[in-house]
Design an enzyme around this catalytic site. Structure first.
Site, PDB file in Angstrom:
ATOM      1  N   LEU A 231       0.814  -1.205   0.000  1.00 22.92           N
ATOM      2  CA  LEU A 231       0.000   0.000   0.000  1.00 22.92           C
ATOM      3  C   LEU A 231       0.851   1.259   0.000  1.00 22.92           C
ATOM      4  O   LEU A 231       0.550   2.230  -0.703  1.00 22.92           O
ATOM      5  CB  LEU A 231      -0.937   0.011   1.216  1.00 22.92           C
ATOM      6  CG  LEU A 231      -2.250  -0.776   1.083  1.00 22.92           C
ATOM      7  CD1 LEU A 231      -2.004  -2.276   0.968  1.00 22.92           C
ATOM      8  CD2 LEU A 231      -3.159  -0.494   2.282  1.00 22.92           C
ATOM      9  N   GLY A 232       1.894   1.269   0.820  1.00 25.77           N
ATOM     10  CA  GLY A 232       2.722   2.454   0.913  1.00 25.77           C
ATOM     11  C   GLY A 232       3.916   2.253   1.810  1.00 25.77           C
ATOM     12  O   GLY A 232       4.072   1.215   2.454  1.00 25.77           O
ATOM     13  N   GLU A 272       0.998   6.453   6.860  1.00 28.61           N
ATOM     14  CA  GLU A 272       2.357   6.704   6.388  1.00 28.61           C
ATOM     15  C   GLU A 272       2.871   8.072   6.818  1.00 28.61           C
ATOM     16  O   GLU A 272       4.051   8.235   7.146  1.00 28.61           O
ATOM     17  CB  GLU A 272       2.428   6.559   4.868  1.00 28.61           C
ATOM     18  CG  GLU A 272       2.056   5.182   4.333  1.00 28.61           C
ATOM     19  CD  GLU A 272       2.903   4.052   4.901  1.00 28.61           C
ATOM     20  OE1 GLU A 272       3.980   4.314   5.471  1.00 28.61           O
ATOM     21  OE2 GLU A 272       2.471   2.892   4.775  1.00 28.61           O
ATOM     22  N   HIS A 275       4.287   7.774  10.192  1.00 33.01           N
ATOM     23  CA  HIS A 275       5.690   7.339  10.182  1.00 33.01           C
ATOM     24  C   HIS A 275       6.614   8.507   9.846  1.00 33.01           C
ATOM     25  O   HIS A 275       7.661   8.695  10.493  1.00 33.01           O
ATOM     26  CB  HIS A 275       5.899   6.242   9.141  1.00 33.01           C
ATOM     27  CG  HIS A 275       5.368   4.902   9.521  1.00 33.01           C
ATOM     28  ND1 HIS A 275       5.574   4.333  10.753  1.00 33.01           N
ATOM     29  CD2 HIS A 275       4.643   3.988   8.801  1.00 33.01           C
ATOM     30  CE1 HIS A 275       5.011   3.124  10.785  1.00 33.01           C
ATOM     31  NE2 HIS A 275       4.441   2.909   9.621  1.00 33.01           N
ATOM     32  N   HIS A 281       4.864   1.665  14.433  1.00 38.60           N
ATOM     33  CA  HIS A 281       3.620   0.905  14.439  1.00 38.60           C
ATOM     34  C   HIS A 281       3.136   0.720  15.872  1.00 38.60           C
ATOM     35  O   HIS A 281       3.941   0.682  16.811  1.00 38.60           O
ATOM     36  CB  HIS A 281       3.817  -0.454  13.773  1.00 38.60           C
ATOM     37  CG  HIS A 281       3.946  -0.369  12.284  1.00 38.60           C
ATOM     38  ND1 HIS A 281       4.974  -0.960  11.594  1.00 38.60           N
ATOM     39  CD2 HIS A 281       3.170   0.250  11.349  1.00 38.60           C
ATOM     40  CE1 HIS A 281       4.828  -0.719  10.292  1.00 38.60           C
ATOM     41  NE2 HIS A 281       3.746   0.016  10.122  1.00 38.60           N
ATOM     42  N   TRP A 283       2.163  -1.712  17.547  1.00 35.16           N
ATOM     43  CA  TRP A 283       2.649  -2.883  18.291  1.00 35.16           C
ATOM     44  C   TRP A 283       4.160  -2.830  18.505  1.00 35.16           C
ATOM     45  O   TRP A 283       4.739  -3.765  19.061  1.00 35.16           O
ATOM     46  CB  TRP A 283       2.252  -4.170  17.567  1.00 35.16           C
ATOM     47  CG  TRP A 283       2.874  -4.368  16.227  1.00 35.16           C
ATOM     48  CD1 TRP A 283       4.006  -5.084  15.948  1.00 35.16           C
ATOM     49  CD2 TRP A 283       2.418  -3.840  14.970  1.00 35.16           C
ATOM     50  NE1 TRP A 283       4.285  -5.032  14.593  1.00 35.16           N
ATOM     51  CE2 TRP A 283       3.319  -4.277  13.976  1.00 35.16           C
ATOM     52  CE3 TRP A 283       1.339  -3.047  14.588  1.00 35.16           C
ATOM     53  CZ2 TRP A 283       3.173  -3.931  12.627  1.00 35.16           C
ATOM     54  CZ3 TRP A 283       1.197  -2.708  13.250  1.00 35.16           C
ATOM     55  CH2 TRP A 283       2.093  -3.150  12.291  1.00 35.16           C
ATOM     56  N   VAL A 294       5.550   5.096  23.028  1.00 32.78           N
ATOM     57  CA  VAL A 294       4.407   5.912  23.426  1.00 32.78           C
ATOM     58  C   VAL A 294       3.764   5.272  24.657  1.00 32.78           C
ATOM     59  O   VAL A 294       3.430   4.088  24.639  1.00 32.78           O
ATOM     60  CB  VAL A 294       3.368   6.030  22.299  1.00 32.78           C
ATOM     61  CG1 VAL A 294       2.165   6.839  22.755  1.00 32.78           C
ATOM     62  CG2 VAL A 294       3.988   6.672  21.066  1.00 32.78           C
TER      63      VAL A 294
END
Length: 359
Positions: A231-232, A272, A275, A281, A283, A294
């Protein structure tokens, strides 16, 4: 034991230079301790994203795989990312009131459930979209591009209409990131290539792509067929300015025109750009003990796909499956957390990786 090994790995990277550089880094470590910054969990390499829970034909973001390639090819990138992370944590720690923090997950003081006034105000990001197409359907319309801009502005300003779907457990953590995106220009280029892969060829005119426009002060998005069901992918702060930005396949960009269900709500770009603004991500790209840096996002052992039922329990806590940084379907993600907001905005502060955007 894992924390010790990670700390040791970071230490080996930091102290392989000359004695004077080691002495300078030691002084930085002292400064870190003065603002309660813990860097012992900093880790950049990740396991293969196809491990863990099966994708079942679901979302495929190659950001971390691309990062691993760049770390192998650029010996200075790890140190730059370490310095950026240290600066982020210092900034957040300095802004956070005494005793604030906590939250649901394991973090290192990188934002919790308490909103913090960072003094940066509304952040405005100019966006250049480069459409590189092999067929007319890939030459997406202005309307499709504008629909994506609308989604970015809604998602980063907590004005998305589906935020009411967030369960009560996490509703109080939904953040208004206060970042606006303005379309600064669109470039269109026909190409004989049917797919581009993830080696950044689309980012160079010399390779048939389009060069980045003022990457020090604008977000560049290349819309082209990546191939392989990808996807990206995005570049984290700290990489080469010439390749800085986001790449998205056209059928996953925006909400109208050439879009493909279930990734037709513009959330690939939201993910994206997260990021690009220094989010990992949800997880943490590892098992339960690997963190996304976080504090208010629960630990998890891998990505979620599709539209998971609530609650989805992993690592002895409920997953925040509706977070933009998971792998769920577009219609099933609705939020950034306050901790993620703090991380993203910190890179625009004085000394931050994207400080030049607001100078």
């Amino acid at each position: 034991m894992k924390r010790f090994l990670l700390a040791l790995a970071a230490g080996l990277v930091l102290f392989t230079s000359c004695e004077d550089e080691s002495r300078e880094i030691s002084q930085k470590d002292i400064q870190d301790q003065q603002v309660n910054v813990d860097m012992s969990d900093f880790y950049t390499y990740t396991f293969d994203e196809t491990d863990g829970r099966s994708a079942l034909g679901g979302k495929s973001c190659h950001t971390m795989k691309v990062l691993n390639q760049k770390l192998e090819n650029d010996p200075g990138l790890h140190q730059r990312m370490y310095n950026i992370e240290r600066n982020v944590r210092q900034f957040i720690a300095a802004k956070k009131p005494d005793g604030a923090g906590g939250g649901n997950g394991g973090g290192s003081g990188d934002g919790g459930s308490d909103p913090v006034n960072d003094g940066l105000g509304t952040i405005n990001i100019p966006v250049y979209v480069h459409v590189i197409y092999n067929s007319s359907i890939e030459n997406i319309s202005d309307a499709q591009i504008n629909s994506q801009m609308n989604v970015l502005n809604a998602d980063f300003n907590k004005s998305n209409s589906d935020q009411n779907l967030v369960p009560a457990e996490f509703a109080g953590l939904i953040a208004n990131v206060d970042i606006n995106f303005t379309l600064a220009g669109v470039t269109r280029k026909s190409s004989s290539k049917t797919s581009w892969g993830t080696r950044d060829d689309m980012k160079y005119a010399s390779r048939g792509g389009v060069d980045a426009v003022t990457p020090e002060s604008a977000l560049n998005i290349w819309v082209c067929n990546i191939g392989g069901g990808i996807l990206g992918y995005a570049q984290f702060p700290g990489g080469d300015p010439a390749t800085d930005g986001v790449v998205i396949s056209p059928q996953y960009f925006g909400t109208t025109g050439y879009v493909s269900v279930p990734f037709d709500k513009g959330r690939t770009a939201t993910h994206e750009v997260g990021h690009y603004l220094n989010l990992r991500h949800i997880w943490g790209d590892g098992r339960c003990r690997q963190d996304d840096f976080v504090a208010d996002t629960p630990s998890s052992d891998g990505p979620n796909y599709g539209c998971p039922a609530y609650p989805t329990v992993n690592c002895q806590s409920n997953d925040m499956t509706m977070n933009y940084m998971d792998y769920t379907n577009d219609a099933c993600m609705q939020m950034f957390s306050e901790g993620q907001k703090a991380r993203m905005r910190a890179i625009f502060a004085a000394g931050g990786a994207r400080e030049s955007f607001i100078l």
